[in-house]
Enzyme design. Structure first.
Site, mmCIF file in Angstrom:
data_model
loop_
_atom_site.group_PDB
_atom_site.id
_atom_site.type_symbol
_atom_site.label_atom_id
_atom_site.label_comp_id
_atom_site.label_asym_id
_atom_site.label_seq_id
_atom_site.Cartn_x
_atom_site.Cartn_y
_atom_site.Cartn_z
ATOM 1 N N GLY A 852 0.793 -1.224 0.000
ATOM 2 C CA GLY A 852 0.000 0.000 0.000
ATOM 3 C C GLY A 852 0.820 1.267 0.000
ATOM 4 O O GLY A 852 0.357 2.306 -0.449
ATOM 5 N N SER A 874 -4.364 -9.734 4.578
ATOM 6 C CA SER A 874 -4.463 -8.270 4.463
ATOM 7 C C SER A 874 -3.704 -7.891 3.206
ATOM 8 O O SER A 874 -2.475 -7.814 3.203
ATOM 9 C CB SER A 874 -3.852 -7.579 5.683
ATOM 10 O OG SER A 874 -4.645 -7.775 6.824
ATOM 11 N N THR A 875 -4.447 -7.692 2.124
ATOM 12 C CA THR A 875 -3.802 -7.493 0.826
ATOM 13 C C THR A 875 -3.020 -6.189 0.742
ATOM 14 O O THR A 875 -2.088 -6.078 -0.057
ATOM 15 C CB THR A 875 -4.849 -7.532 -0.298
ATOM 16 O OG1 THR A 875 -5.839 -6.535 -0.048
ATOM 17 C CG2 THR A 875 -5.513 -8.890 -0.364
ATOM 18 N N CYS A 876 -3.412 -5.193 1.530
ATOM 19 C CA CYS A 876 -2.704 -3.906 1.452
ATOM 20 C C CYS A 876 -1.263 -4.022 1.923
ATOM 21 O O CYS A 876 -0.413 -3.233 1.523
ATOM 22 C CB CYS A 876 -3.429 -2.847 2.277
ATOM 23 S SG CYS A 876 -4.979 -2.325 1.535
ATOM 24 N N ILE A 877 -1.000 -4.992 2.815
ATOM 25 C CA ILE A 877 0.365 -5.155 3.325
ATOM 26 C C ILE A 877 0.928 -6.533 2.976
ATOM 27 O O ILE A 877 1.904 -6.983 3.566
ATOM 28 C CB ILE A 877 0.420 -4.922 4.848
ATOM 29 C CG1 ILE A 877 -0.596 -5.815 5.593
ATOM 30 C CG2 ILE A 877 0.181 -3.469 5.177
ATOM 31 C CD1 ILE A 877 -0.499 -5.726 7.105
#
Length: 909
Positions: A852, A874-877
């Site tokens: 992200g 948690s795809t953002c991290i």
């Protein structure tokens, strides 16, 4: 009715008597009873309350310790103010900030209150804690009418505040013309400095107050700097106040040249200088020509300094390019500036406007001689098989105390015979050229390449500013062709010079083609860095995910119609904002972040090649896609191709990977590279073999009777299509067969899908300039867009981090990697997509995966185990939240369930 009115009046009198019987005995309570009445100027009620009270009318209350007289003066409650004064209120009582009632009345323009206070001996000369008097307050707000009344009572109209500022200072700063005139008529000192030496004219210029500056200058104000040497003109230029600069120049003409010299000052903002000179140039044609000629002269002087090896390269380079940028800007926006595309001054056009370039001809002449000299020496070294390092400059041997190196100049100054020279010019030094090489010498190309390149950039800018947008000056093209070998030598030594100075190569394909082989020879990683550095040049810093200021900046997508809804919202979105960042939210879902953006690109990749839209067709090998020549069956096909181009351009702009691979020929179309017959194999391998056979064999006596025309499908019917005009009557022979093969290839691979290609490129180039994408070949473009086609598990393991209690040696982690090794390539892709939102690995492997806020390694975090608990992410991290499973078998089972059932759809986890 009469009885009712009588009762009402009696009730009113009773209520009034009840309300005004007496004030509370203590002042604190009493003052808060009286204050709202004073603010409303209810003088009768206030009078009644005070008549039977021992209340102290000078009682100071509240945080700022003001009296009721302050309140009345502040609110303009004249009747209450008079009443309080009659009761003994002190008109000169100062609150905690030192303000008297007169200060407040003056500040708020309460004329009647001011008059009454003066009747009761209010002192107009009292200063508050900041040294401000009532006259200062009137000057600040431009209350000229009140000022006329007040100055009659003022003993010193130049009374100073704590900073030494008079009323005239503040009136000039705020642009109050009539107030300034009133103060000057009352004897104000027009040149009085404050504590820092700033005069009223200085104050007027600091805020671009043209009118007050003009009044001061008309009345004889002196042009004086402050104690730090900052002048009124400095302030005008710093603020971009062109109109005020114009006034200063009217009264002090010498300041015109000062402004021109300011273009060399790095500390001044360039856009402010442009603003000032733009305004000045609009006043008249003569002024416009004078500014341009003066800028050209300063640029020429700086250019010659830059060509002198004794000068500071960095400072002189920045100065030259800055002045030339300003020169070109002013040239373009001049009064009734011509836009007929005539290359004025460079094609023999002797108009007055062309003459402004004349001073620069001296600089271009010196540049030309430098390049000719270097070319001569290069040729000598080639003939002698010697290295270019034989061209050297001797750096020692100067007299003690010397501070510069003699300019490097050509041995024969014949070309200078008819050229007048000035003190700043640089001519090559014949003695220096012939000096013998030693340990203290430097390669002349290394020493001069950057200097000459900066002057070449300046030359290009001056040529370009006279041409219509998108056209390269014929004179400049001739210049590059003339010095081709030397420029190639520069680029070979330092390829990044193309991005630092040779922007013209990126902007002019005709010129770039001469240097492309040098650029393509540079490491792919370096070219990627250059690409993104210049792609985002000038854009504000932002996260990879745009954080919108309102809902309108979010791309709201419907999952059940992802292609059409995405097409609709992207076409309506602001292109500049999309370049800075993207925010995506799926309708009815709360998730919004980097993972969602990546998922959006991933799904759209599949939708773009969905057969239902008929946009792309599979190649012969079934793994790549090519634009469908029959896409017209979809009425919106060109709009959709444009949208597909936008999506790929956006993905590349934001370093997002797309889950799609195209044919080599389509990548070539994106890059503007001509296709060849070998590209036909992707759509028709058998036909490609036939073309290869024609090229490999002598067809003279085979009787093929081929002509330059072929049968092809045109809107569902077979038609004879000529490959070139009159092609049906031109036979294919041994001599022209190569042309025939190329034209057939272009028909099959390009002409048949030209509208689709054009629409796609229209969308793609909204986000990716053609000049930058040409840095890559078709193989590299595939890597940029789609990442590596295979997943390297060892690289994955190498670039994974562990957190929340996990270590690489833990049994659960070892089981996890054993499972990854065991599962299929497709399942590995699902795992990668589940955790990162993308099914592709970027070029360079897992070390280059983006999160992200930039690079973010794949991470595995520990989660306490409970029966049937699935892994989450948690795809953002790029984090996999992996429960501490008790066995490898349970881990594999739970992981596969999560991958096959939960790879799409994200929350705020």
């Amino acid at each position: 009715m009469e009885r009712a009115m009588e009762q009402l009046n009696r009730l009113t009198r009773s209520l009034r008597r009840a309300r005004t019987v007496e004030l509370p005995e203590d002042n604190e309570t009493a003052v808060y009873t009286l204050m709202p009445m004073v603010m409303a100027d209810q003088h009768r009620s206030v009078s009644e309350l005070l008549s039977n009270s021992k209340f102290d009318v000078n009682y100071a209350f509240g945080r700022v310790k003001r009296s009721l007289l302050h309140i009345a003066a502040n609110c303009g409650s004249v009747e209450c103010l008079v009443l309080l004064l009659k009761k003994g209120a002190d008109p000169n009582y100062q609150d905690i900030s030192g303000c008297t009632p007169l200060h407040l009345a003056a500040r708020n323009g309460q004329k009647k209150c001011m008059s009454k206070l003066l009747e009761y001996s209010a002192d107009v000369n009292i200063c508050n804690n900041e040294g401000l008097t009532a006259i200062h307050w009137l000057a600040v707000n431009g209350r000229t009418e009140l000022l006329h009344d007040l100055v009659q009572h003022v003993s010193d109209v130049d009374v100073e505040d704590a900073m030494g500022q008079t009323a005239l200072h503040v009136a000039c700063q705020n642009g109050h013309k009539t107030t300034v005139q009133c103060l000057l008529d009352s004897g104000a000192d027009i040149n009085r400095p404050n504590v820092s030496g700033a005069t009223p004219l200085y104050f007027a210029c600091s805020h671009g107050q043209r009118d007050t500056a003009q009044i001061l200058l008309l009345r004889g104000a002196k042009y004086l700097p402050d104690k730090n040497g900052v002048t009124p003109l400095d302030l005008c230029v710093q603020g971009g106040y062109g109109e005020t600069c114009e006034v200063l120049i009217q009264y002090h003409p010498r300041l015109f040249q000062t402004i021109i010299q300011m273009t060399q000052n790095e500390e001044l903002r360039e856009n402010m200088l442009r603003q000032v000179l733009e305004h000045l140039s609009q006043q008249s044609e003569n002024q416009y020509l004078k500014i341009l000629t003066s800028l050209a002269e300063v640029a020429t002087t700086n250019g010659h300094k830059l060509l002198s090896l004794s000068s500071n390269y960095d400072a002189q380079m920045k100065s030259l390019l800055r002045i030339v940028r300003i020169f070109c800007h002013v040239f373009r926006i001049g009064p009734s500036s011509p836009s007929n595309g005539i290359d004025m001054g460079y094609n023999g056009n002797k108009t007055p406007r062309s003459q402004v370039f004349k001073p620069l001809e001296l600089l271009w002449h010196s540049l030309d001689e430098w390049l000719v000299l270097i070319a001569t020496e290069l040729m000598k070294n080639k003939k002698n098989s010697a290295d270019i390092t034989s061209i050297l400059l001797k750096q020692k041997g100067h007299d003690q105390g010397a501070t510069s190196i003699p300019p490097f100049e050509p041995p024969e100054p014949k070309s200078y015979e008819n050229l007048s020279t000035g003190p700043g010019e640089s001519k090559p030094d014949a003695v220096a050229v012939k000096q013998e090489a030693n340990a203290d010498c430097q390669d002349v190309i290394s020493m001069t390449a950057n200097r000459l390149s900066a002057v070449i950039q300046a030359f290009y800018m001056c040529c370009s500013c006279q041409m219509p947008p998108g056209m390269t000056s014929p004179r400049f093209i001739e210049f590059v062709c003339k010095h081709d070998e030397v420029l190639k030598c520069f680029v070979n030594r330092n390829p990044k010079i193309i991005f630092d100075h040779f922007h013209f190569l990126l902007e002019c394909p005709e010129l770039m083609s001469r240097f492309m082989h040098i650029i393509k020879a540079q490491p792919f990683k370096d070219r990627c860095e250059w690409f993104y550095e210049h792609l985002h040049l000038g854009q504000p810093d932002s996260d990879m995910v745009h954080r919108p200021v309102n809902e309108n900046d979010i791309l709201l997508i419907h999952r059940d119609s992802i292609f059409r809804s995405s097409c609709e919202v992207v076409s309506k979105a602001n292109c500049a904002k999309l370049k800075q960042g993207i925010a995506v939210r799926f309708h009815g879902e709360e998730g919004m972040g980097q993972g969602v953006v990546r998922e959006w690109f991933d799904i759209l990749s599949n939708e773009i090649v969905n057969p239902d839209y008929a946009l792309f067709t599979q190649s012969a090998d079934g793994t790549t896609f090519q634009p469908n020549s029959n896409s017209y069956v979809n009425p919106d096909h060109l709009n959709y191709f444009r949208f597909a181009g936008q999506i790929l351009g956006l993905a590349l702009n934001h370093r997002q990977l797309v889950n799609i691979y195209f044919t080599r020929s389509f990548y070539k179309h994106i890059l503007g590279i001509p296709v060849n017959y070998q590209d036909v194999a992707s759509i028709d391998p058998e036909y490609a073999k036939n073309l290869q056979w024609i090229l490999d064999n002598d067809i003279s006596d085979l009787g093929l009777e081929l002509t330059f025309s072929v049968e092809t499908d045109v809107f569902g019917a077979m038609e004879e299509v000529p490959l070139k005009p009159g092609g049906g009557s031109i036979l294919v022979t041994q001599n022209n067969k190569a042309e025939y093969v190329q034209l057939v290839t272009e028909l099959r691979m390009t002409r048949a899908i030209q509208p689709q290609i054009n629409a796609f490129l229209q969308g793609f180039h909204m986000f990716i300039p053609p000049s930058l994408i040409q840095l890559f070949d078709e193989y590299e473009l595939e890597l940029l867009l789609s990442g590596m086609p295979e997943i390297d598990v060892s690289d994955w393991i190498k670039n994974t981090e562990y957190t929340s209690g996990y270590e690489r040696e833990d049994p659960v982690i070892q089981w996890f990697w054993e499972v990854v090794e065991d599962i299929t390539q497709e399942e590995r892709v699902l795992l990668l997509q589940f955790v990162t939102g993308s099914s592709r690995v970027p070029h360079g492997g897992f070390a280059n995966i983006m999160g992200g806020s930039g690079l973010q390694n794949f991470t595995i975090a520990a989660v306490p185990y409970t029966p049937n608990l699935l892994p989450t992410s948690s795809t953002c991290i790029n984090m996999l939240k992996l429960p501490e499973y008790p066995s490898k078998e349970i881990l594999k089972d739970r992981l596969l369930v999560a991958l096959h059932c939960g790879s799409y759809g994200y929350t705020m986890a």
